[in-house]
Design an enzyme around this catalytic site. Structure first.
Site, short mmCIF file in Angstrom:
data_model
loop_
_atom_site.label_atom_id
_atom_site.label_comp_id
_atom_site.label_asym_id
_atom_site.label_seq_id
_atom_site.Cartn_x
_atom_site.Cartn_y
_atom_site.Cartn_z
N SER A 142 0.86 -1.19 0.00
CA SER A 142 0.00 0.00 0.00
C SER A 142 0.89 1.23 0.00
O SER A 142 2.10 1.12 0.27
CB SER A 142 -0.85 -0.01 1.28
OG SER A 142 -1.52 1.23 1.46
N TYR A 155 -2.09 -1.37 10.33
CA TYR A 155 -2.09 -1.45 8.86
C TYR A 155 -0.71 -1.07 8.32
O TYR A 155 -0.16 -1.75 7.45
CB TYR A 155 -3.18 -0.54 8.29
CG TYR A 155 -3.49 -0.76 6.83
CD1 TYR A 155 -4.33 -1.78 6.40
CD2 TYR A 155 -2.95 0.08 5.85
CE1 TYR A 155 -4.60 -1.98 5.06
CE2 TYR A 155 -3.21 -0.11 4.50
CZ TYR A 155 -4.05 -1.14 4.10
OH TYR A 155 -4.32 -1.32 2.76
N1 LIG Z 1 -8.62 0.06 -1.59
C1 LIG Z 1 -7.52 0.76 -1.36
O1 LIG Z 1 -7.53 2.01 -1.35
C2 LIG Z 1 -6.22 0.05 -1.10
C3 LIG Z 1 -5.06 0.83 -1.03
C4 LIG Z 1 -3.85 0.20 -0.77
C5 LIG Z 1 -3.80 -1.18 -0.63
N2 LIG Z 1 -4.95 -1.91 -0.71
C6 LIG Z 1 -4.85 -3.34 -0.53
O2 LIG Z 1 -5.44 -3.99 -1.62
C7 LIG Z 1 -5.84 -5.31 -1.23
C8 LIG Z 1 -7.27 -5.57 -1.72
O3 LIG Z 1 -8.15 -4.73 -1.01
P1 LIG Z 1 -9.45 -4.07 -1.65
O4 LIG Z 1 -9.26 -2.61 -1.56
O5 LIG Z 1 -9.79 -4.67 -2.93
O6 LIG Z 1 -10.53 -4.45 -0.51
P2 LIG Z 1 -11.89 -5.28 -0.52
O7 LIG Z 1 -12.39 -5.25 0.88
O8 LIG Z 1 -12.80 -4.78 -1.59
O9 LIG Z 1 -11.40 -6.75 -0.91
C9 LIG Z 1 -10.65 -7.54 -0.02
C10 LIG Z 1 -11.12 -8.98 -0.10
O10 LIG Z 1 -10.34 -9.74 0.85
C11 LIG Z 1 -11.22 -10.67 1.47
N3 LIG Z 1 -10.70 -11.11 2.76
C12 LIG Z 1 -10.74 -10.46 3.95
N4 LIG Z 1 -10.24 -11.22 4.92
C13 LIG Z 1 -9.82 -12.37 4.34
C14 LIG Z 1 -9.20 -13.56 4.81
N5 LIG Z 1 -8.94 -13.73 6.11
N6 LIG Z 1 -8.93 -14.55 3.93
C15 LIG Z 1 -9.23 -14.41 2.61
N7 LIG Z 1 -9.83 -13.32 2.10
C16 LIG Z 1 -10.12 -12.31 2.96
C17 LIG Z 1 -12.52 -9.91 1.61
O11 LIG Z 1 -13.63 -10.81 1.83
C18 LIG Z 1 -12.59 -9.17 0.29
O12 LIG Z 1 -13.28 -9.93 -0.68
C19 LIG Z 1 -5.68 -5.35 0.29
O13 LIG Z 1 -4.48 -6.02 0.61
C20 LIG Z 1 -5.59 -3.89 0.67
O14 LIG Z 1 -4.89 -3.70 1.88
C21 LIG Z 1 -6.15 -1.33 -0.94
#
Ligand SMILES: NC(=O)c1ccc[n+]([C@@H]2O[C@H](COP(=O)([O-])OP(=O)(O)OC[C@H]3O[C@@H](n4cnc5c(N)ncnc54)[C@H](O)[C@@H]3O)[C@@H](O)[C@H]2O)c1
Length: 282
Positions: A142, A155
Site C-alpha cells: 500500500s 495497517y
Molecule cells: N482500496 C484501497 O484504497 C487500497 C489501497 C492500498 C492497498 N490496498 C490493498 O489492496 C488489497 C485488496 O483490497 P481491496 O481494496 O480490494 O478491498 P476489498 O475489501 O474490496 O477486498 C478484499 C477482499 O479480501 C477478502 N478477505 C478479507 N479477509 C480475508 C481472509 N482472512 N482470507 C481471505 N480473504 C479475505 C474480503 O472478503 C474481500 O473480498 C488489500 O491487501 C488492501 O490492503 C487497498
C-alpha cells in the site's frame, strides 16, 4: 511473462475490489483462475463472472490467516488446473485505532490476514511457480507501506512488512525464472474500509465503519478495474515495483524528499480532511 493466456493465476481476496477486478481481467485474457476468499457469496459471484468470461475457474473458501488452509488450497489448485504461474497475495483488511487503545485481538486479526496471509501465500505457491518455465509473485502492499499515518499503526506495520518481505524475496529470486512485484496502491474505490474495523480517525475523532467508509470513498480516486489493468501490466513487463494512482506517486515522492518530516504534510492533509468532514456533518 509475455502472456497470461493458458497460465494459472491464483488470487486471494478475489471476491471484492482489486482481487475481483483482477480475476475478471485475467480470465478475459485467457488465464485459468484460482480464486479464494472468506466471503463465500462474493467468491461464488466472482467465479460465475469469470466462467462467463470464458476462463477455467477453481474457487475455494480460504482464510489466508490459516496457514494449513492456504497450503491445502495450493495443492487443490494444482490438482484442478495444473501448476500455478502467478500468485497474487491480495486479501487484506483495514483498521483505524490508536496504538494506546487498540486491542491485541484487533492487531492480531489484521496481521494474520495482511502480513501472514502474504507470507503463507508466497511460500505455499513458490514450489509451483519454480516448477514451470516462468513464474510471478504479486504482493499487495500500500502507500501505507511507504508512509505512516496516525491510527494506522497496525495497517502500516503489516504493509511495511509486506514491502520488506517482498523486496527480500525479489533479491533471493534474482536471476531465476520467478519474478516479483510489490504493489503500492493509493486510494482505490473498494470495500476495504466498509469491511474493516474503525474506531478513531487520524485527527483523534471517534468514528465508525459507516463514517470512515464515507470519508474514504471521497479520497479513493482510482477504480479497481484500473488497478487490475496496471497490475497485469506490471506482471507482463516484469516490473519490480508498482505505484497505483497519482496519490501514490505523490506520496512516494514526498517520503523520499522528506523522510523524517513528511508527517508535517500528513498533519496538514488530515486537518483539511477533518474540516471537510465536519462541514459535511454540520
Ligand atoms: N482500496 C484501497 O484504497 C487500497 C489501497 C492500498 C492497498 N490496498 C490493498 O489492496 C488489497 C485488496 O483490497 P481491496 O481494496 O480490494 O478491498 P476489498 O475489501 O474490496 O477486498 C478484499 C477482499 O479480501 C477478502 N478477505 C478479507 N479477509 C480475508 C481472509 N482472512 N482470507 C481471505 N480473504 C479475505 C474480503 O472478503 C474481500 O473480498 C488489500 O491487501 C488492501 O490492503 C487497498
Amino acid at each position: 511473462m509475455k502472456t497470461l493466456a493458458n497460465k494459472v493465476v491464483a488470487i486471494t481476496g478475489a471476491g471484492s475490489g482489486i482481487g475481483r477486478a483482477l480475476a475478471l481481467r485475467c480470465a478475459g485474457l485467457g488465464a485459468s483462475v484460482a480464486l479464494s476468499d472468506v466471503d463465500q457469496a462474493a467468491l461464488d459471484e466472482a467465479a460465475d463472472r469469470c466462467r462467463a468470461a470464458g476462463g477455467r475457474v477453481h474457487a475455494a473458501r480460504v482464510d489466508v490467516g490459516q496457514r494449513d488452509a492456504i497450503y491445502a488450497w495450493a495443492e487443490a489448485v494444482k490438482d484442478a488446473l495444473g501448476p500455478t504461474a502467478v500468485i497474487v497475495n491480495n486479501a487484506g483488511v483495514s483498521l483505524s485505532q490508536t496504538i494506546a487503545e487498540m486491542s491485541d485481538a484487533d492487531f492480531a486479526w489484521l496481521m494474520d490476514i495482511n502480513f501472514w496471509g502474504v507470507v503463507h501465500g508466497t511460500r505455499a505457491f513458490l514450489p509451483q511457480l519454480r516448477s514451470g518455465a516462468e513464474g510471478h509473485v504479486v504482493n499487495i502492499s500500500s502507500v501505507f507501506g511507504i508512509i505512516a499515518v496516525p491510527t494506522q499503526s497496525a495497517y502500516n506495520a503489516s504493509k511495511f512488512a509486506v514491502r520488506g518481505f517482498t523486496e527480500a524475496l525479489r533479491q533471493e529470486l534474482a536471476g531465476s525464472s520467478v519474478h516479483v512485484t510489490c504493489v503500492h496502491p493509493g486510494g482505490i474505490d473498494t470495500n476495504i474500509v466498509a469491511n474493516g474495523r474503525h474506531y478513531q480517525d487520524p485527527t483523534g475523532r471517534a468514528t465508525d465503519v459507516a463514517e470512515a467508509s464515507r470519508a474514504f470513498k471521497k479520497d479513493a480516486r482510482t477504480s479497481p478495474d484500473e488497478a487490475a489493468r496496471q497490475i497485469v501490466g506490471a506482471v507482463l513487463k516484469e516490473r519490480p515495483r508498482l505505484l497505483i494512482g497519482a496519490d501514490a506517486v505523490l506520496i512516494d515522492k514526498m517520503q523520499r524528499l522528506m523522510p523524517a518530516t513528511y508527517d508535517r504534510l500528513v498533519a496538514t492533509a488530515m486537518k483539511l480532511r477533518d474540516r471537510r468532514e465536519r462541514k459535511r456533518s454540520s
